[in-house]
Motif scaffolding. Structure first.
Motif, PDB file in Angstrom:
ATOM      1  N   GLN A   1       0.826  -1.210   0.000  1.00 35.82           N
ATOM      2  CA  GLN A   1       0.000   0.000   0.000  1.00 35.82           C
ATOM      3  C   GLN A   1       0.864   1.267   0.000  1.00 35.82           C
ATOM      4  O   GLN A   1       0.439   2.306  -0.494  1.00 35.82           O
TER       5      GLN A   1
ATOM      6  N   ASP B   1      -3.794   2.182  -3.795  1.00 35.30           N
ATOM      7  CA  ASP B   1      -5.157   1.643  -3.769  1.00 35.30           C
ATOM      8  C   ASP B   1      -5.179   0.130  -3.580  1.00 35.30           C
ATOM      9  O   ASP B   1      -6.230  -0.489  -3.694  1.00 35.30           O
TER      10      ASP B   1
ATOM     11  N   LEU C   1      -5.855  -3.237  -2.263  1.00 31.61           N
ATOM     12  CA  LEU C   1      -6.846  -3.761  -1.306  1.00 31.61           C
ATOM     13  C   LEU C   1      -7.761  -2.691  -0.703  1.00 31.61           C
ATOM     14  O   LEU C   1      -8.397  -2.913   0.316  1.00 31.61           O
TER      15      LEU C   1
ATOM     16  N   PRO D   1     -11.170  -0.441  -0.908  1.00 36.24           N
ATOM     17  CA  PRO D   1     -11.371  -0.130   0.516  1.00 36.24           C
ATOM     18  C   PRO D   1     -11.545  -1.359   1.413  1.00 36.24           C
ATOM     19  O   PRO D   1     -11.951  -1.198   2.561  1.00 36.24           O
ATOM     20  N   GLU D   2     -11.254  -2.562   0.918  1.00 37.74           N
ATOM     21  CA  GLU D   2     -11.491  -3.747   1.748  1.00 37.74           C
ATOM     22  C   GLU D   2     -10.621  -3.730   3.007  1.00 37.74           C
ATOM     23  O   GLU D   2     -11.101  -3.926   4.119  1.00 37.74           O
ATOM     24  N   ILE D   3      -9.305  -3.551   2.809  1.00 39.09           N
ATOM     25  CA  ILE D   3      -8.408  -3.469   3.962  1.00 39.09           C
ATOM     26  C   ILE D   3      -7.678  -2.132   3.908  1.00 39.09           C
ATOM     27  O   ILE D   3      -6.614  -2.028   3.321  1.00 39.09           O
TER      28      ILE D   3
ATOM     29  N   LEU E   1     -10.897  -6.783  11.125  1.00 38.29           N
ATOM     30  CA  LEU E   1     -10.941  -7.062   9.696  1.00 38.29           C
ATOM     31  C   LEU E   1     -12.353  -7.117   9.147  1.00 38.29           C
ATOM     32  O   LEU E   1     -12.558  -6.954   7.947  1.00 38.29           O
ATOM     33  N   SER E   2     -13.356  -7.325  10.015  1.00 40.69           N
ATOM     34  CA  SER E   2     -14.679  -7.586   9.462  1.00 40.69           C
ATOM     35  C   SER E   2     -15.627  -6.395   9.510  1.00 40.69           C
ATOM     36  O   SER E   2     -16.553  -6.340   8.706  1.00 40.69           O
TER      37      SER E   2
ATOM     38  N   ASP F   1     -14.508   4.528  -3.153  1.00 41.69           N
ATOM     39  CA  ASP F   1     -13.601   3.500  -3.661  1.00 41.69           C
ATOM     40  C   ASP F   1     -12.157   3.977  -3.776  1.00 41.69           C
ATOM     41  O   ASP F   1     -11.336   3.353  -4.451  1.00 41.69           O
TER      42      ASP F   1
END
Ligand code: HEM
Ligand code: HEM
Ligand code: FE2
Lengths: 461, 144
Positions: A33, A38, A40, A42-44, A106-107, B102
Motif C-alpha cells: 500500500q 489503492d 486492497l 477499501p477492503e483493507i 478485519l470484518s 472507492d
C-alpha cells in the motif's frame, strides 16, 4: 524436561509463532500500500492492516514472554508450576481474545467495532498500539492477573533466583504500566503524556528486565558459566536500563506540548539509554567465550548472539541517532522512526522470544537438548534470512527518512504526498527485503518439521 | 567484572538507582502537570473539542496519520493541518467529506467515513485546538 508442568509453555510458543506469521503477512500488505496506494482499498484500509500488524506483534511477544516464564520459572524455582490447569485456561482465554479482536478489526469498520463494544462508556480505543476494544483490554488485564498469580506463587514457594525475581519484577511492571491504557483524558496532551508510560516504559523499561532475565537463563543453560557471575551482570544491566530509561521517557516529550526542559532531560538520558543494550552485547559474548560446556544446540547460541547484537544496533545505535532534541526536531514522526522501531522491536523482543523458543522447543517436544543437525541447519539459515532482511529494511527506511526530511522539512518544503512519491524507490526495496524476511520466516517454520539423526549430548569442557 | 565489585554492590545500585529515578520522574511529572495549563490552553477544550477527539479515536485516524508527530507515517501530519489549510475549518471539513468511497486510483486513499455535519464540525474544532498547542515550534515548517 525437568518438570512436567513446563509443558504448558508449548501452546504459548505455537500461538506466538502463528501470530508472527499473521503479523508479517499484514506488514507485506502495508508495504504494498505504501507504493500502490489503492492496493486492497477499501477492503483493507492501511490503518486496519497497521492495527493487525502492530497488535499481533505485541500479542505474540506477550505469548512468548508467558511461554518463556512457564518454561523457565519451574526450573529456576525447582518445583512444579502452581497450577498448570490455570495456565492452559489462561492460554485459551488469551488466544480467543486476540483472535476475536483481529477478526473484529478485519470484518467491520473500526467505528462500528467501537460502538458495539461500548467504547463511549470508557473510551480507550483509537490510540496507536492501544487500538483494542476496551473489553479486550480488560481481558488482557485478567489474563495478566491469572498469569502473574501462577508464576508468582511458583516463585514464592520455590527457590528464588536472581533470574526469576528479575523476570517477575519485569512482568509485574508490564502489567502495572498497561493500566495506563485505561487513562484517556479529553486533553490530548495529558493523553499523550501518559500514553508513553505504556509504550516507552515498556520497551525501554520493564521489558528490558524480561529480556535480560531470559537471556541470562539461556546463557546459564548453554554456557554453564557460574550463576554468581551471570547474576552480577544481570543486575548491572537492569540497573542501567532503569537509571537511563525512566527519565529517558523525556525523549518523547520534546514537541507534544510539554515544558521545554524535557529537551535537556530527554536528550541527556536518551543518549545514555544505549548503555544497557551495549552491556548486554558484551555480556552475551563474554559468557559464550567463557563457556564451560559445549551445548549441542548451536542454533540457540546463534539466536542469543543475534539478540545481543541487533538489539544494540536497533535500540542503541538507531535510538541514539534521533534521541537528541535538535536532531529529533527534524526526524520526529518520519520514516527514521519507523526504521528504528523495526530494528529495535525485532532485534530485542522478537529475537529474545525466538531464542527461548529455540532453546525450549526441542526439550518440550522430547527431542533431548537439541534438534537434529539438519533441523538446526535450516533454523540457522532462517536466522540469517530474517536478520539480514531486517537490516536492509532498516537501511531502506533510513534512506527514505533522510530524503523525506530533506525534501519536506529542510530545503524545498514540498508537501507530504509529493515527497512520498519521490522516494517510492526506497519503499519498493523495503518491500523486496520484506519478502526475503517472509522466506526466512517460512524456513523457520519448516525447521520444526525437519527430522534427522539426534544431535549429540551436552559436553562439559 | 573484577573481584571487588560484588553482586551485592550491583544489586544495591539497581535498587537505589531505580528508586531514585522513579521518584525524580514522579516529581517531574508533577511539575509538568502544573505547567501544562499554560501551554495547552485547556480553557478552549469545549464539549465540541472533546467530542472531536472521540470521533478522531473511534475512526482510528491515527492509523494513517501522525498527530504532533506520533502515529503512522502513511498520510500527512495533522497537528498543524488547520494552519496548512489557511486557518479554515471549512477546508478541512470539505476534504474529509469529499473522499471517494472507492479511493483514488493508484493513489494512497483515505476512506469515506460518512460523518454527520455535527461530527465533522467537532473533528475540525479538535484539529484547530491541537494546532494551537505550544509545541516548541514543531513542526519545522507548514508541511508538517
Ligand atoms: C528495544 C528497545 C526499543 C524499542 C522496541 C523501541 C521502539 C520504538 C518505537 C516502536 C518507536 C515509535 C513509537 C511511535 O510509534 O510513536 C520508538 C520511538 C523512539 N525511540 Fe525507541 N525503542 C527502543 C529503544 C530506544 C532507545 C534505547 C532509544 C534511545 C537511545 C530510543 C529512542 C527513541 C526515540 C527518540 C523515539 C521517538 C521517535 C520520534 O520522535 O518519532 N529507543 N521506539
Ligand atoms: C517483513 C516485512 C515487514 C514490513 C513490510 C513491515 C511494514 C510496516 C509498515 C508499512 C508499517 C507502518 C509504518 C507507518 O506507520 O507508516 C509498520 C509498522 C511497524 N512494524 Fe513492521 N513490517 C515488517 C516486519 C516487521 C517486523 C519483523 C517487526 C518487529 C518484530 C515489525 C514491527 C513494526 C512496528 C513496531 C511498527 C510500528 C512502528 C512505529 O510506530 O514507528 N514489523 N511495519
Ligand atoms: Fe523511548
Amino acid at each position: 524436561m525437568q518438570y512436567q508442568s513446563q509443558a504448558v509453555a508449548k501452546p504459548y510458543f505455537i500461538a506466538a509463532l502463528s501470530l508472527f506469521v499473521v503479523q508479517i503477512i499484514f506488514g507485506l500488505i502495508m508495504g504494498m500500500q505504501y507504493v500502490m496506494g489503492d492496493f486492497l482499498f477499501p477492503e483493507i484500509p492501511f490503518n486496519v492492516a497497521r492495527m493487525v500488524h502492530t497488535n499481533t506483534l505485541i500479542i505474540w511477544i506477550l505469548f512468548g514472554f508467558m511461554g518463556a516464564s512457564y518454561f523457565l520459572v519451574p526450573e529456576e524455582a525447582e518445583r512444579e508450576l502452581e497450577s498448570p490447569r490455570l495456565a492452559i485456561i489462561t492460554f485459551w482465554v488469551f488466544l480467543a481474545a486476540a483472535g476475536l479482536t483481529v477478526i473484529g478489526y478485519l470484518s467491520v469498520p473500526y467505528s462500528t467495532l467501537a460502538k458495539v463494544t461500548g467504547n463511549h462508556l470508557l473510551p480507550t480505543m483509537g490510540r496507536e498500539f492501544l487500538e483494542q476494544p476496551t473489553i479486550t483490554k480488560i481481558g488482557i488485564v485478567l489474563v495478566a492477573l491469572s498469569f502473574l498469580y501462577n508464576i508468582g506463587m511458583t516463585v514464592l514457594k520455590g527457590r528464588k533466583t536472581v533470574v526469576s525475581v528479575v523476570l517477575v519484577t519485569g512482568l509485574v511492571g508490564l502489567a502495572v504500566f498497561f493500566l495506563f491504557s485505561f487513562y484517556n483524558p479529553e486533553n490530548l496532551i495529558l493523553d499523550k503524556y501518559f500514553w508513553w508510560w505504556v509504550v516507552h516504559l515498556w520497551v525501554e523499561g520493564v521489558w528490558e528486565l524480561i529480556l535480560g532475565s531470559i537471556l541470562a537463563f539461556v546463557l546459564i543453560k548453554t554456557t554453564g558459566v557460574d550463576r554468581e557471575i551471570i547474576d552480577k551482570w544481570l543486575y548491572v544491566i537492569i540497573a542501567m536500563a532503569l537509571i537511563t530509561g525512566i527519565i529517558g521517557t523525556g525523549h518523547h516529550y520534546f514537541w507534544i506540548g510539554t515544558p521545554g526542559y524535557w529537551q535537556w532531560l530527554g536528550s541527556v538520558f536518551g543518549a545514555l539509554e544505549p548503555i544497557p543494550f551495549f552491556l548486554m552485547t558484551i555480556f552475551a559474548f563474554t559468557m559464550i567465550n567463557k563457556r564451560r560446556r559445549n551445548h549441542p544446540n548451536k542454533a540457540v547460541t546463534l539466536w542469543a548472539m543475534g539478540t545481543a547484537v541487533l538489539s544494540f544496533i536497533g535500540a542503541g545505535v538507531w535510538g541514539f541517532l534521533h534521541t537528541l532534541a535538535p536532531v529529533n526536531y527534524y526526524t520526529h514522526g518520519t520514516q527514521i522512526t519507523a526504521a528504528h522501531g523495526h530494528m529495535a522491536f525485532f532485534g530485542a523482543y522478537a529475537m529474545i522470544v525466538l531464542t527461548i523458543i529455540s532453546y525450549a522447543m526441542p526439550i518440550l517436544r522430547g527431542r533431548g537438548p537439541a534438534n537434529s543437525h539438519s533441523a538446526q541447519v535450516v533454523e540457522m539459515w532462517s536466522f540469517w534470512f530474517m536478520s539480514v532482511a531486517m537490516v536492509f529494511i532498516t537501511l531502506f527506511l533510513t534512506g527514505a527518512g533522510i530524503l523525506q526530511i530533506w525534501l519536506q522539512r529542510f530545503e524545498d518544503a514540498l508537501p507530504f504526498m509529493v515527497v512520498q512519491d519521490k522516494i517510492s524507490i526506497f519503499y519498493w526495496m523495503r518491500e523486496g527485503a520484506g519478502l526475503i524476511f517472509m522466506i526466512g520466516l517460512i524456513l523457520y517454520i519448516i525447521s520444526f518439521f525437519v527430522k534427522g539423526k539426534d544431535a549429540p549430548e551436552v559436553v562439559e569442557v | 567484572m573484577s573481584e571487588f565489585f560484588t553482586k551485592n554492590m550491583a544489586r544495591n545500585i539497581y535498587f537505589g538507582g531505580s528508586v531514585f529515578f522513579i521518584l525524580l520522574f514522579l516529581g517531574l511529572t508533577f511539575d509538568t502537570i502544573r505547567e501544562l495549563p499554560k501551554r495547552d490552553h485547556r480553557e478552549n477544550i469545549t464539549e465540541q473539542v472533546a467530542h472531536g477527539k472521540l470521533i478522531w479515536e473511534e475512526n482510528n485516524c491515527i492509523g494513517c496519520h501522525s498527530l504532533l508527530g506520533e502515529g503512522a507515517y502513511f498520510a500527512p501530519e495533522l497537528g498543524n493541518v488547520y494552519k496548512r489549510y489557511g486557518n479554515s475549518k471549512e477546508a478541512i471539513i470539505g476534504f474529509i467529506k469529499s473522499r471517494p468511497v472507492d479511493g483514488i486510483e493508484g493513489r494512497r486513499s483515505m476512506p469515506q467515513f460518512n460523518l454527520t455535519e455535527e461530527e465533522l464540525d467537532a473533528i475540525a474544532e479538535f484539529l484547530k485546538w491541537t494546532s494551537e498547542v505550544n509545541t516548541e515550534n514543531w513542526p519545522p515548517n507548514i508541511q508538517g
